[in-house]
Motif scaffolding. Structure first.
Motif, PDB file in Angstrom:
ATOM      1  N   SER A 108       0.811  -1.205   0.000  1.00  0.00           N
ATOM      2  CA  SER A 108       0.000   0.000   0.000  1.00  0.00           C
ATOM      3  C   SER A 108       0.853   1.266   0.000  1.00  0.00           C
ATOM      4  CB  SER A 108      -0.941   0.007   1.210  1.00  0.00           C
ATOM      5  OG  SER A 108      -0.175  -0.006   2.397  1.00  0.00           O
ATOM      6  N   ASP A 109       2.160   1.156   0.231  1.00  0.00           N
ATOM      7  CA  ASP A 109       3.044   2.309   0.233  1.00  0.00           C
ATOM      8  C   ASP A 109       3.390   2.675  -1.207  1.00  0.00           C
ATOM      9  OD1 ASP A 109       4.828   4.303   0.777  1.00  0.00           O
ATOM     10  OD2 ASP A 109       6.402   2.988   1.534  1.00  0.00           O
ATOM     11  N   PRO A 110       2.973   3.849  -1.681  1.00  0.00           N
ATOM     12  CA  PRO A 110       3.253   4.206  -3.068  1.00  0.00           C
ATOM     13  C   PRO A 110       4.731   4.449  -3.340  1.00  0.00           C
ATOM     14  CG  PRO A 110       2.215   6.037  -1.937  1.00  0.00           C
ATOM     15  CD  PRO A 110       2.201   4.870  -0.991  1.00  0.00           C
ATOM     16  N   ASN A 111       5.524   4.697  -2.301  1.00  0.00           N
ATOM     17  CA  ASN A 111       6.945   4.945  -2.483  1.00  0.00           C
ATOM     18  C   ASN A 111       7.791   3.679  -2.395  1.00  0.00           C
ATOM     19  OD1 ASN A 111       6.527   7.735  -2.745  1.00  0.00           O
ATOM     20  ND2 ASN A 111       6.493   7.974  -0.531  1.00  0.00           N
ATOM     21  N   ALA A 112       7.171   2.554  -2.083  1.00  0.00           N
ATOM     22  CA  ALA A 112       7.895   1.293  -1.983  1.00  0.00           C
ATOM     23  C   ALA A 112       8.287   0.832  -3.386  1.00  0.00           C
ATOM     24  CB  ALA A 112       7.035   0.236  -1.311  1.00  0.00           C
ATOM     25  N   PRO A 113       9.441   0.214  -3.528  1.00  0.00           N
ATOM     26  CA  PRO A 113       9.836  -0.288  -4.845  1.00  0.00           C
ATOM     27  C   PRO A 113       8.878  -1.385  -5.312  1.00  0.00           C
ATOM     28  CG  PRO A 113      11.420  -0.957  -3.164  1.00  0.00           C
ATOM     29  CD  PRO A 113      10.436  -0.054  -2.504  1.00  0.00           C
ATOM     30  N   LYS A 114       8.650  -1.419  -6.616  1.00  0.00           N
ATOM     31  CA  LYS A 114       7.717  -2.391  -7.184  1.00  0.00           C
ATOM     32  C   LYS A 114       8.463  -3.646  -7.603  1.00  0.00           C
ATOM     33  CE  LYS A 114       4.607   1.126  -8.772  1.00  0.00           C
ATOM     34  NZ  LYS A 114       3.918   1.742  -9.878  1.00  0.00           N
ATOM     35  N   THR A 115       7.756  -4.746  -7.543  1.00  0.00           N
ATOM     36  CA  THR A 115       8.327  -6.002  -8.002  1.00  0.00           C
ATOM     37  C   THR A 115       8.226  -6.067  -9.522  1.00  0.00           C
ATOM     38  OG1 THR A 115       6.244  -7.216  -7.882  1.00  0.00           O
ATOM     39  CG2 THR A 115       7.615  -7.159  -5.884  1.00  0.00           C
ATOM     40  N   ARG A 116       8.967  -6.976 -10.106  1.00  0.00           N
ATOM     41  CA  ARG A 116       8.927  -7.150 -11.558  1.00  0.00           C
ATOM     42  C   ARG A 116       7.518  -7.539 -12.010  1.00  0.00           C
ATOM     43  NH1 ARG A 116      12.865  -7.846 -15.361  1.00  0.00           N
ATOM     44  NH2 ARG A 116      12.310  -9.096 -17.178  1.00  0.00           N
ATOM     45  N   ALA A 117       6.854  -8.372 -11.229  1.00  0.00           N
ATOM     46  CA  ALA A 117       5.491  -8.797 -11.572  1.00  0.00           C
ATOM     47  C   ALA A 117       4.531  -7.611 -11.541  1.00  0.00           C
ATOM     48  CB  ALA A 117       5.024  -9.874 -10.612  1.00  0.00           C
ATOM     49  N   GLN A 118       4.703  -6.686 -10.578  1.00  0.00           N
ATOM     50  CA  GLN A 118       3.839  -5.514 -10.508  1.00  0.00           C
ATOM     51  C   GLN A 118       4.049  -4.615 -11.720  1.00  0.00           C
ATOM     52  OE1 GLN A 118       5.204  -4.175  -6.676  1.00  0.00           O
ATOM     53  NE2 GLN A 118       3.260  -4.695  -5.702  1.00  0.00           N
ATOM     54  N   VAL A 119       5.307  -4.437 -12.129  1.00  0.00           N
ATOM     55  CA  VAL A 119       5.605  -3.597 -13.289  1.00  0.00           C
ATOM     56  C   VAL A 119       5.015  -4.207 -14.553  1.00  0.00           C
ATOM     57  CG1 VAL A 119       7.468  -2.676 -14.727  1.00  0.00           C
ATOM     58  CG2 VAL A 119       7.656  -2.596 -12.241  1.00  0.00           C
ATOM     59  N   LYS A 120       5.149  -5.526 -14.694  1.00  0.00           N
ATOM     60  CA  LYS A 120       4.567  -6.204 -15.862  1.00  0.00           C
ATOM     61  C   LYS A 120       3.048  -6.045 -15.886  1.00  0.00           C
ATOM     62  CE  LYS A 120       7.918  -9.814 -16.840  1.00  0.00           C
ATOM     63  NZ  LYS A 120       8.129 -11.263 -16.932  1.00  0.00           N
ATOM     64  N   GLN A 121       2.408  -6.182 -14.719  1.00  0.00           N
ATOM     65  CA  GLN A 121       0.958  -6.050 -14.641  1.00  0.00           C
ATOM     66  C   GLN A 121       0.516  -4.641 -15.016  1.00  0.00           C
ATOM     67  OE1 GLN A 121      -1.228  -8.430 -14.245  1.00  0.00           O
ATOM     68  NE2 GLN A 121      -2.970  -7.073 -14.307  1.00  0.00           N
ATOM     69  N   GLU A 122       1.238  -3.632 -14.530  1.00  0.00           N
ATOM     70  CA  GLU A 122       0.896  -2.249 -14.876  1.00  0.00           C
ATOM     71  C   GLU A 122       1.075  -2.002 -16.376  1.00  0.00           C
ATOM     72  OE1 GLU A 122       2.921   0.642 -12.558  1.00  0.00           O
ATOM     73  OE2 GLU A 122       1.983  -0.007 -10.688  1.00  0.00           O
ATOM     74  N   PHE A 123       2.135  -2.556 -16.944  1.00  0.00           N
ATOM     75  CA  PHE A 123       2.348  -2.388 -18.380  1.00  0.00           C
ATOM     76  C   PHE A 123       1.212  -3.019 -19.180  1.00  0.00           C
ATOM     77  CE2 PHE A 123       4.197  -3.863 -22.439  1.00  0.00           C
ATOM     78  CZ  PHE A 123       4.475  -2.621 -22.991  1.00  0.00           C
ATOM     79  N   LEU A 124       0.776  -4.204 -18.757  1.00  0.00           N
ATOM     80  CA  LEU A 124      -0.339  -4.854 -19.450  1.00  0.00           C
ATOM     81  C   LEU A 124      -1.626  -4.042 -19.311  1.00  0.00           C
ATOM     82  CD1 LEU A 124       0.312  -8.593 -18.567  1.00  0.00           C
ATOM     83  CD2 LEU A 124       0.693  -7.436 -20.754  1.00  0.00           C
ATOM     84  N   GLN A 125      -1.828  -3.407 -18.161  1.00  0.00           N
ATOM     85  CA  GLN A 125      -2.999  -2.552 -17.986  1.00  0.00           C
ATOM     86  C   GLN A 125      -2.927  -1.345 -18.913  1.00  0.00           C
ATOM     87  OE1 GLN A 125      -2.953  -1.655 -13.812  1.00  0.00           O
ATOM     88  NE2 GLN A 125      -3.988  -3.553 -13.237  1.00  0.00           N
ATOM     89  N   TRP A 126      -1.746  -0.761 -19.048  1.00  0.00           N
ATOM     90  CA  TRP A 126      -1.588   0.390 -19.942  1.00  0.00           C
ATOM     91  C   TRP A 126      -1.816  -0.031 -21.394  1.00  0.00           C
ATOM     92  CZ3 TRP A 126       1.259   5.362 -19.488  1.00  0.00           C
ATOM     93  CH2 TRP A 126       1.180   5.876 -18.190  1.00  0.00           C
ATOM     94  N   ARG A 127      -1.295  -1.209 -21.781  1.00  0.00           N
ATOM     95  CA  ARG A 127      -1.502  -1.694 -23.148  1.00  0.00           C
ATOM     96  C   ARG A 127      -2.984  -1.937 -23.415  1.00  0.00           C
ATOM     97  NH1 ARG A 127       2.898  -3.035 -26.627  1.00  0.00           N
ATOM     98  NH2 ARG A 127       1.133  -3.422 -27.967  1.00  0.00           N
ATOM     99  N   ALA A 128      -3.685  -2.487 -22.418  1.00  0.00           N
ATOM    100  CA  ALA A 128      -5.115  -2.734 -22.566  1.00  0.00           C
ATOM    101  C   ALA A 128      -5.891  -1.420 -22.659  1.00  0.00           C
ATOM    102  CB  ALA A 128      -5.627  -3.563 -21.395  1.00  0.00           C
ATOM    103  N   ALA A 129      -5.332  -0.357 -22.098  1.00  0.00           N
ATOM    104  CA  ALA A 129      -5.990   0.950 -22.147  1.00  0.00           C
ATOM    105  C   ALA A 129      -5.657   1.706 -23.425  1.00  0.00           C
ATOM    106  CB  ALA A 129      -5.581   1.783 -20.937  1.00  0.00           C
ATOM    107  N   GLY A 130      -4.869   1.095 -24.302  1.00  0.00           N
ATOM    108  CA  GLY A 130      -4.586   1.727 -25.586  1.00  0.00           C
ATOM    109  C   GLY A 130      -3.199   2.324 -25.726  1.00  0.00           C
ATOM    110  N   TYR A 131      -2.348   2.173 -24.742  1.00  0.00           N
ATOM    111  CA  TYR A 131      -0.996   2.721 -24.839  1.00  0.00           C
ATOM    112  C   TYR A 131      -0.155   1.873 -25.777  1.00  0.00           C
ATOM    113  CZ  TYR A 131       3.759   4.025 -23.585  1.00  0.00           C
ATOM    114  OH  TYR A 131       5.063   4.432 -23.627  1.00  0.00           O
ATOM    115  N   ASP A 132       0.527   2.537 -26.709  1.00  0.00           N
ATOM    116  CA  ASP A 132       1.422   1.857 -27.632  1.00  0.00           C
ATOM    117  C   ASP A 132       2.816   2.452 -27.463  1.00  0.00           C
ATOM    118  OD1 ASP A 132       2.699   0.537 -29.652  1.00  0.00           O
ATOM    119  OD2 ASP A 132       1.574   1.491 -31.280  1.00  0.00           O
ATOM    120  N   PRO A 133       3.760   1.714 -26.883  1.00  0.00           N
ATOM    121  CA  PRO A 133       5.090   2.268 -26.662  1.00  0.00           C
ATOM    122  C   PRO A 133       5.854   2.549 -27.950  1.00  0.00           C
ATOM    123  CG  PRO A 133       5.057  -0.060 -26.101  1.00  0.00           C
ATOM    124  CD  PRO A 133       3.644   0.350 -26.389  1.00  0.00           C
ATOM    125  N   ASN A 134       5.402   2.005 -29.061  1.00  0.00           N
ATOM    126  CA  ASN A 134       6.065   2.245 -30.344  1.00  0.00           C
ATOM    127  C   ASN A 134       5.500   3.446 -31.093  1.00  0.00           C
ATOM    128  OD1 ASN A 134       7.768  -0.012 -30.064  1.00  0.00           O
ATOM    129  ND2 ASN A 134       6.089  -1.349 -30.689  1.00  0.00           N
TER     130      ASN A 134
END
Length: 83
Positions: free
Chosen positions: A29-55
């Motif tokens: 719940s601490d927003p300043n805590a470092p994120k795990t690799r799994a959390q970063v992957k999950q956030e990236f998938l959420q952004w991709r599902a929302a229409g974000y295209d890194p290319n």
């Protein structure tokens, strides 16, 4: 004489086990805590599902901001699944 080193070894093992259990658990719940690799992957998938295209460099700030708003709205509504 061999019982003394075994006793010391047992005491050291016990101390290590107790100190490992006493370590604070990571608070997600601490927003300043470092994120795990799994959390970063999950956030990236959420952004991709929302229409974000890194290319898509031509529309970079806009598509990232739009995806960020969509992900924030989904999280506010309690929907954290990837669509």
């Amino acid at each position: 004489m061999t019982s003394i080193p075994r006793f010391i070894l047992g005491a050291l093992t016990l101390c290590c086990a107790v100190s490992a259990l006493a370590q604070p658990q990571v608070q997600t719940s601490d927003p300043n805590a470092p994120k795990t690799r799994a959390q970063v992957k999950q956030e990236f998938l959420q952004w991709r599902a929302a229409g974000y295209d890194p290319n898509d460099w031509l529309n970079y700030p806009e598509n990232a901001q739009r995806a960020s708003r969509i992900v924030a709205q989904r999280q506010a509504s309690g929907d954290t699944s990837v669509h």
